[in-house]
Design a protein around this motif. Structure first.
Motif, PDB file in Angstrom:
ATOM      1  N   MET A 178       0.817  -1.184   0.000  1.00 45.71           N
ATOM      2  CA  MET A 178       0.000   0.000   0.000  1.00 45.71           C
ATOM      3  C   MET A 178       0.866   1.255   0.000  1.00 45.71           C
ATOM      4  O   MET A 178       0.475   2.279   0.530  1.00 45.71           O
ATOM      5  N   GLU A 179       2.053   1.206  -0.566  1.00 44.83           N
ATOM      6  CA  GLU A 179       2.904   2.381  -0.554  1.00 44.83           C
ATOM      7  C   GLU A 179       2.458   3.460  -1.539  1.00 44.83           C
ATOM      8  O   GLU A 179       2.894   4.595  -1.455  1.00 44.83           O
ATOM      9  N   ASP A 180       1.592   3.134  -2.480  1.00 43.12           N
ATOM     10  CA  ASP A 180       1.103   4.120  -3.443  1.00 43.12           C
ATOM     11  C   ASP A 180      -0.236   4.726  -3.029  1.00 43.12           C
ATOM     12  O   ASP A 180      -0.905   5.336  -3.834  1.00 43.12           O
ATOM     13  N   CYS A 181      -0.615   4.556  -1.785  1.00 41.28           N
ATOM     14  CA  CYS A 181      -1.889   5.088  -1.308  1.00 41.28           C
ATOM     15  C   CYS A 181      -1.743   6.575  -1.021  1.00 41.28           C
ATOM     16  O   CYS A 181      -0.992   6.971  -0.139  1.00 41.28           O
ATOM     17  N   ARG A 182      -2.458   7.381  -1.781  1.00 43.66           N
ATOM     18  CA  ARG A 182      -2.433   8.834  -1.592  1.00 43.66           C
ATOM     19  C   ARG A 182      -3.874   9.319  -1.495  1.00 43.66           C
ATOM     20  O   ARG A 182      -4.478   9.715  -2.489  1.00 43.66           O
ATOM     21  N   PRO A 183      -4.440   9.286  -0.288  1.00 47.22           N
ATOM     22  CA  PRO A 183      -5.864   9.623  -0.145  1.00 47.22           C
ATOM     23  C   PRO A 183      -6.179  11.071  -0.511  1.00 47.22           C
ATOM     24  O   PRO A 183      -7.272  11.362  -0.978  1.00 47.22           O
ATOM     25  N   LEU A 184      -5.245  11.994  -0.320  1.00 45.87           N
ATOM     26  CA  LEU A 184      -5.518  13.392  -0.641  1.00 45.87           C
ATOM     27  C   LEU A 184      -5.701  13.573  -2.151  1.00 45.87           C
ATOM     28  O   LEU A 184      -6.619  14.266  -2.595  1.00 45.87           O
ATOM     29  N   GLY A 185      -4.865  12.922  -2.936  1.00 43.59           N
ATOM     30  CA  GLY A 185      -5.016  12.995  -4.392  1.00 43.59           C
ATOM     31  C   GLY A 185      -6.318  12.378  -4.855  1.00 43.59           C
ATOM     32  O   GLY A 185      -6.964  12.867  -5.781  1.00 43.59           O
ATOM     33  N   PHE A 186      -6.722  11.314  -4.188  1.00 45.93           N
ATOM     34  CA  PHE A 186      -7.996  10.681  -4.526  1.00 45.93           C
ATOM     35  C   PHE A 186      -9.157  11.611  -4.227  1.00 45.93           C
ATOM     36  O   PHE A 186     -10.073  11.770  -5.032  1.00 45.93           O
ATOM     37  N   LEU A 187      -9.120  12.262  -3.066  1.00 50.03           N
ATOM     38  CA  LEU A 187     -10.214  13.156  -2.675  1.00 50.03           C
ATOM     39  C   LEU A 187     -10.277  14.402  -3.558  1.00 50.03           C
ATOM     40  O   LEU A 187     -11.366  14.885  -3.870  1.00 50.03           O
ATOM     41  N   VAL A 188      -9.128  14.937  -3.952  1.00 57.00           N
ATOM     42  CA  VAL A 188      -9.111  16.110  -4.818  1.00 57.00           C
ATOM     43  C   VAL A 188      -9.618  15.746  -6.210  1.00 57.00           C
ATOM     44  O   VAL A 188     -10.333  16.514  -6.848  1.00 57.00           O
ATOM     45  N   GLY A 189      -9.277  14.567  -6.677  1.00 54.96           N
ATOM     46  CA  GLY A 189      -9.683  14.150  -8.017  1.00 54.96           C
ATOM     47  C   GLY A 189     -11.090  13.609  -8.113  1.00 54.96           C
ATOM     48  O   GLY A 189     -11.620  13.439  -9.209  1.00 54.96           O
ATOM     49  N   LEU A 190     -11.720  13.352  -6.989  1.00 58.05           N
ATOM     50  CA  LEU A 190     -13.041  12.733  -6.996  1.00 58.05           C
ATOM     51  C   LEU A 190     -14.120  13.556  -7.714  1.00 58.05           C
ATOM     52  O   LEU A 190     -14.871  12.992  -8.515  1.00 58.05           O
ATOM     53  N   PRO A 191     -14.233  14.863  -7.510  1.00 56.87           N
ATOM     54  CA  PRO A 191     -15.263  15.609  -8.260  1.00 56.87           C
ATOM     55  C   PRO A 191     -15.050  15.568  -9.767  1.00 56.87           C
ATOM     56  O   PRO A 191     -15.997  15.455 -10.541  1.00 56.87           O
ATOM     57  N   PHE A 192     -13.786  15.634 -10.178  1.00 59.79           N
ATOM     58  CA  PHE A 192     -13.487  15.567 -11.601  1.00 59.79           C
ATOM     59  C   PHE A 192     -13.780  14.180 -12.160  1.00 59.79           C
ATOM     60  O   PHE A 192     -14.230  14.031 -13.295  1.00 59.79           O
ATOM     61  N   ALA A 193     -13.539  13.166 -11.353  1.00 57.06           N
ATOM     62  CA  ALA A 193     -13.842  11.804 -11.787  1.00 57.06           C
ATOM     63  C   ALA A 193     -15.347  11.593 -11.910  1.00 57.06           C
ATOM     64  O   ALA A 193     -15.800  10.864 -12.797  1.00 57.06           O
ATOM     65  N   LEU A 194     -16.129  12.217 -11.038  1.00 56.05           N
ATOM     66  CA  LEU A 194     -17.582  12.086 -11.143  1.00 56.05           C
ATOM     67  C   LEU A 194     -18.104  12.741 -12.422  1.00 56.05           C
ATOM     68  O   LEU A 194     -19.010  12.211 -13.067  1.00 56.05           O
ATOM     69  N   ILE A 195     -17.530  13.868 -12.796  1.00 57.24           N
ATOM     70  CA  ILE A 195     -17.891  14.491 -14.074  1.00 57.24           C
ATOM     71  C   ILE A 195     -17.470  13.580 -15.225  1.00 57.24           C
ATOM     72  O   ILE A 195     -18.202  13.412 -16.208  1.00 57.24           O
ATOM     73  N   ALA A 196     -16.311  12.943 -15.085  1.00 57.94           N
ATOM     74  CA  ALA A 196     -15.831  12.044 -16.121  1.00 57.94           C
ATOM     75  C   ALA A 196     -16.699  10.797 -16.236  1.00 57.94           C
ATOM     76  O   ALA A 196     -16.806  10.207 -17.312  1.00 57.94           O
ATOM     77  N   VAL A 197     -17.339  10.388 -15.153  1.00 62.50           N
ATOM     78  CA  VAL A 197     -18.256   9.238 -15.214  1.00 62.50           C
ATOM     79  C   VAL A 197     -19.439   9.558 -16.124  1.00 62.50           C
ATOM     80  O   VAL A 197     -19.877   8.716 -16.910  1.00 62.50           O
ATOM     81  N   VAL A 198     -19.940  10.781 -16.024  1.00 64.83           N
ATOM     82  CA  VAL A 198     -21.037  11.192 -16.914  1.00 64.83           C
ATOM     83  C   VAL A 198     -20.564  11.153 -18.369  1.00 64.83           C
ATOM     84  O   VAL A 198     -21.272  10.659 -19.252  1.00 64.83           O
ATOM     85  N   LEU A 199     -19.354  11.647 -18.612  1.00 67.14           N
ATOM     86  CA  LEU A 199     -18.805  11.595 -19.968  1.00 67.14           C
ATOM     87  C   LEU A 199     -18.585  10.163 -20.433  1.00 67.14           C
ATOM     88  O   LEU A 199     -18.749   9.855 -21.609  1.00 67.14           O
ATOM     89  N   SER A 200     -18.225   9.279 -19.500  1.00 67.50           N
ATOM     90  CA  SER A 200     -18.023   7.889 -19.898  1.00 67.50           C
ATOM     91  C   SER A 200     -19.342   7.215 -20.257  1.00 67.50           C
ATOM     92  O   SER A 200     -19.377   6.342 -21.123  1.00 67.50           O
ATOM     93  N   LEU A 201     -20.438   7.623 -19.608  1.00 69.65           N
ATOM     94  CA  LEU A 201     -21.740   7.086 -19.997  1.00 69.65           C
ATOM     95  C   LEU A 201     -22.114   7.547 -21.403  1.00 69.65           C
ATOM     96  O   LEU A 201     -22.642   6.766 -22.203  1.00 69.65           O
ATOM     97  N   VAL A 202     -21.810   8.806 -21.708  1.00 71.63           N
ATOM     98  CA  VAL A 202     -22.032   9.300 -23.073  1.00 71.63           C
ATOM     99  C   VAL A 202     -21.151   8.522 -24.042  1.00 71.63           C
ATOM    100  O   VAL A 202     -21.585   8.137 -25.132  1.00 71.63           O
ATOM    101  N   GLY A 203     -19.910   8.268 -23.642  1.00 66.64           N
ATOM    102  CA  GLY A 203     -19.001   7.491 -24.484  1.00 66.64           C
ATOM    103  C   GLY A 203     -19.496   6.072 -24.714  1.00 66.64           C
ATOM    104  O   GLY A 203     -19.336   5.518 -25.804  1.00 66.64           O
ATOM    105  N   ALA A 204     -20.106   5.479 -23.694  1.00 70.01           N
ATOM    106  CA  ALA A 204     -20.643   4.121 -23.851  1.00 70.01           C
ATOM    107  C   ALA A 204     -21.786   4.100 -24.859  1.00 70.01           C
ATOM    108  O   ALA A 204     -21.884   3.180 -25.682  1.00 70.01           O
TER     109      ALA A 204
END
Length: 73
Positions: A1-27
């Motif tokens: 678990m040396e690559d665990c960076r929870p702060l980067g995950f939390l900062v990127g989460l809103p952008f990833a949620l927007i990307a999920v919507v784009l991925s549904l359009v892509g599907a």
């Protein structure tokens, strides 16, 4: 678990949620492009459209990985 960076995950989460919507359009584009390319295999523009749709589907994972790589330990 040396690559665990929870702060980067939390900062990127809103952008990833927007990307999920784009991925549904892509599907949806991917399914439509696959059907059109099966009906008319000579239509080479559908191949580029399907490749773009696959990139949209992979986008949330790329965004989270990028954000977690940017935050130092």
């Amino acid at each position: 678990m040396e690559d665990c960076r929870p702060l980067g995950f939390l900062v990127g989460l809103p952008f990833a949620l927007i990307a999920v919507v784009l991925s549904l359009v892509g599907a949806v584009i991917w399914v439509i492009g696959s059907v059109v390319s099966c009906l008319c295999p000579c239509c080479c523009c559908c191949a580029g459209l399907v490749n773009m749709a696959v990139d949209l589907v992979k986008l949330p994972f790329k965004i989270l990985k990028w954000f977690t790589d940017q935050i130092p330990c």
